[in-house]
Scaffold this motif. Structure first.
Motif, short mmCIF file in Angstrom:
data_model
loop_
_atom_site.label_atom_id
_atom_site.label_comp_id
_atom_site.label_asym_id
_atom_site.label_seq_id
_atom_site.Cartn_x
_atom_site.Cartn_y
_atom_site.Cartn_z
N PHE A 1 0.84 -1.19 0.00
CA PHE A 1 0.00 0.00 0.00
C PHE A 1 0.87 1.23 0.00
O PHE A 1 1.99 1.22 0.53
CB PHE A 1 -0.88 0.06 1.27
N LYS A 2 0.32 2.31 -0.52
CA LYS A 2 1.01 3.60 -0.49
C LYS A 2 1.33 4.01 0.95
O LYS A 2 2.46 4.44 1.25
CB LYS A 2 0.11 4.64 -1.18
N HIS A 3 0.35 3.89 1.85
CA HIS A 3 0.57 4.34 3.23
C HIS A 3 1.58 3.45 3.96
O HIS A 3 2.28 3.93 4.85
CB HIS A 3 -0.75 4.43 4.01
N ALA A 4 1.65 2.17 3.56
CA ALA A 4 2.66 1.29 4.18
C ALA A 4 4.05 1.74 3.74
O ALA A 4 4.98 1.80 4.56
CB ALA A 4 2.41 -0.16 3.77
N GLY A 5 4.19 2.08 2.46
CA GLY A 5 5.47 2.58 1.96
C GLY A 5 5.87 3.87 2.64
O GLY A 5 7.04 4.08 2.99
N ASP A 6 4.89 4.77 2.83
CA ASP A 6 5.19 6.04 3.51
C ASP A 6 5.69 5.79 4.93
O ASP A 6 6.64 6.43 5.40
CB ASP A 6 3.93 6.92 3.57
N TYR A 7 5.01 4.87 5.61
CA TYR A 7 5.39 4.55 7.00
C TYR A 7 6.81 3.98 7.05
O TYR A 7 7.62 4.37 7.88
CB TYR A 7 4.37 3.56 7.56
N GLU A 8 7.08 3.07 6.12
CA GLU A 8 8.41 2.46 6.09
C GLU A 8 9.47 3.50 5.74
O GLU A 8 10.58 3.47 6.28
CB GLU A 8 8.43 1.31 5.07
N THR A 9 9.11 4.43 4.86
CA THR A 9 10.07 5.48 4.48
C THR A 9 10.43 6.35 5.68
O THR A 9 11.61 6.70 5.87
CB THR A 9 9.48 6.35 3.34
N ARG A 10 9.43 6.68 6.48
CA ARG A 10 9.73 7.48 7.69
C ARG A 10 10.71 6.73 8.58
O ARG A 10 11.61 7.32 9.17
CB ARG A 10 8.43 7.78 8.46
N HIS A 11 10.52 5.41 8.69
CA HIS A 11 11.43 4.62 9.52
C HIS A 11 12.83 4.58 8.93
O HIS A 11 13.82 4.64 9.66
CB HIS A 11 10.89 3.20 9.69
N VAL A 12 12.89 4.45 7.61
CA VAL A 12 14.22 4.41 6.99
C VAL A 12 14.96 5.72 7.26
O VAL A 12 16.14 5.73 7.62
CB VAL A 12 14.10 4.14 5.47
N ILE A 13 14.24 6.83 7.11
CA ILE A 13 14.89 8.13 7.36
C ILE A 13 15.33 8.23 8.82
O ILE A 13 16.47 8.61 9.11
CB ILE A 13 13.93 9.28 6.99
N ASP A 14 14.43 7.85 9.73
CA ASP A 14 14.78 7.92 11.16
C ASP A 14 15.97 7.01 11.47
O ASP A 14 16.87 7.37 12.23
CB ASP A 14 13.60 7.50 12.03
N ASN A 15 15.96 5.83 10.88
CA ASN A 15 16.98 4.85 11.23
C ASN A 15 18.31 5.10 10.52
O ASN A 15 19.37 4.88 11.11
CB ASN A 15 16.48 3.43 10.91
N VAL A 16 18.22 5.56 9.27
CA VAL A 16 19.47 5.75 8.52
C VAL A 16 20.05 7.13 8.78
O VAL A 16 21.23 7.28 9.10
CB VAL A 16 19.23 5.54 7.01
N VAL A 17 19.20 8.14 8.68
CA VAL A 17 19.69 9.51 8.81
C VAL A 17 19.90 9.87 10.27
O VAL A 17 20.94 10.43 10.65
CB VAL A 17 18.71 10.52 8.14
N ASP A 18 18.92 9.52 11.09
CA ASP A 18 18.98 9.93 12.49
C ASP A 18 19.46 8.81 13.43
O ASP A 18 19.49 8.99 14.64
CB ASP A 18 17.61 10.43 12.95
N ASP A 19 19.77 7.66 12.84
CA ASP A 19 20.35 6.55 13.60
C ASP A 19 19.49 6.14 14.80
O ASP A 19 20.00 5.84 15.88
CB ASP A 19 21.76 6.93 14.08
N GLU A 20 18.17 6.14 14.62
CA GLU A 20 17.29 5.86 15.76
C GLU A 20 17.07 4.38 16.01
O GLU A 20 16.69 3.96 17.09
CB GLU A 20 15.94 6.56 15.55
N ARG A 21 17.16 3.56 14.97
CA ARG A 21 16.94 2.12 15.08
C ARG A 21 15.54 1.80 15.62
O ARG A 21 15.37 1.01 16.55
CB ARG A 21 18.01 1.46 15.97
N ARG A 22 14.55 2.46 15.08
CA ARG A 22 13.16 2.19 15.48
C ARG A 22 12.66 0.96 14.75
O ARG A 22 12.85 0.82 13.55
CB ARG A 22 12.25 3.37 15.11
N ALA A 23 11.98 0.07 15.47
CA ALA A 23 11.43 -1.13 14.84
C ALA A 23 10.12 -0.80 14.14
O ALA A 23 9.36 0.07 14.59
CB ALA A 23 11.19 -2.20 15.90
N LEU A 24 9.86 -1.48 13.03
CA LEU A 24 8.58 -1.31 12.34
C LEU A 24 7.47 -1.97 13.15
O LEU A 24 7.67 -3.05 13.69
CB LEU A 24 8.61 -2.01 10.98
#
Ligand SMILES: Cc1cc2nc3c(=O)[nH]c(=O)nc-3n(C[C@H](O)[C@H](O)[C@H](O)COP(=O)(O)OP(=O)(O)OC[C@H]3O[C@@H](n4cnc5c(N)ncnc54)[C@H](O)[C@@H]3O)c2cc1C
Length: 152
Positions: free
Chosen positions: A13-36
């Motif tokens: 789904f589009k909204h699933a992709g958006d949610y995953e993208t937010r996690h990728v940004i948080d985890n890669v850019v901000d090094d947060e390591r948030r679980a999906l």
């Protein structure tokens, strides 16, 4: 290696992709390591009437052999439904005997919006009683289905 969207193969789904993208940004850019947390993933079909849902269907519960109760409410039985002359459309909620919301499906006016009350409730673990006891300016299908017609 990080993946988001359809290629990740979680929920296409589009909204699933958006949610995953937010996690990728948080985890890669901000090094947060948030679980999906892909629980309570809604879907909506933007037809006329709209159709939306979250969680399990009755068929899935039957297949699991799981005990559940069902609440169903017609749009036409709600004040807003009557005011808007919504003759068609209904909401169906499935809950565990302890009140955990297991599934919610709606077909009718603004279904893609109504589903989100159930999505949030499921996400935070609110029971049917907690949703029903929440004051609503407009009683929508979710609460009507939960409070008025819960049957075993
Ligand atoms: C007909 C249809 C209706 C849909 N309706 C809904 C809906 O109502 N609601 C909903 O939530 N979802 C809907 N979806 C699903 C939704 O479109 C996808 O889940 C979403 O687009 C996935 O986003 P994505 O970024 O992962 O992939 P995509 O949106 O597919 O983006 C991938 C991009 O990568 C590009 N690409 C591919 N290969 C390469 C390459 N080698 N190099 C460079 N670029 C490349 C593609 O051109 C594309 O632009 C629908 C899908 C379809 C097909």
């Amino acid at each position: 290696m990080w993946a988001q969207g359809d290629v990740a193969g979680n929920a296409l789904f589009k909204h699933a992709g958006d949610y995953e993208t937010r996690h990728v940004i948080d985890n890669v850019v901000d090094d947060e390591r948030r679980a999906l947390d892909l629980s309570a993933m809604p879907h909506a079909i933007f037809t006329e009437p709209q159709i939306a849902g979250v969680g399990v269907t009755e068929d899935e519960l039957e297949a699991e052999g799981r005990e559940y109760v069902v609440g169903r409410a017609e749009y036409a039985d709600s004040a807003m439904g009557r005011a808007k002359k919504l003759d068609d459309g209904f909401v169906k909620v499935r809950a565990a005997p302890d009140g955990e919301i297991l599934g919610y499906h709606v077909i009718g006016y603004e279904a893609s919006m109504l589903v989100h009350e159930a999505v949030v409730a499921m996400r935070v673990g609110a029971t049917v009683d907690e949703v029903a006891d929440t004051i609503h300016a407009v009683r929508a299908g979710c609460t009507d289905a939960i409070t008025e017609k819960l049957v075993t």
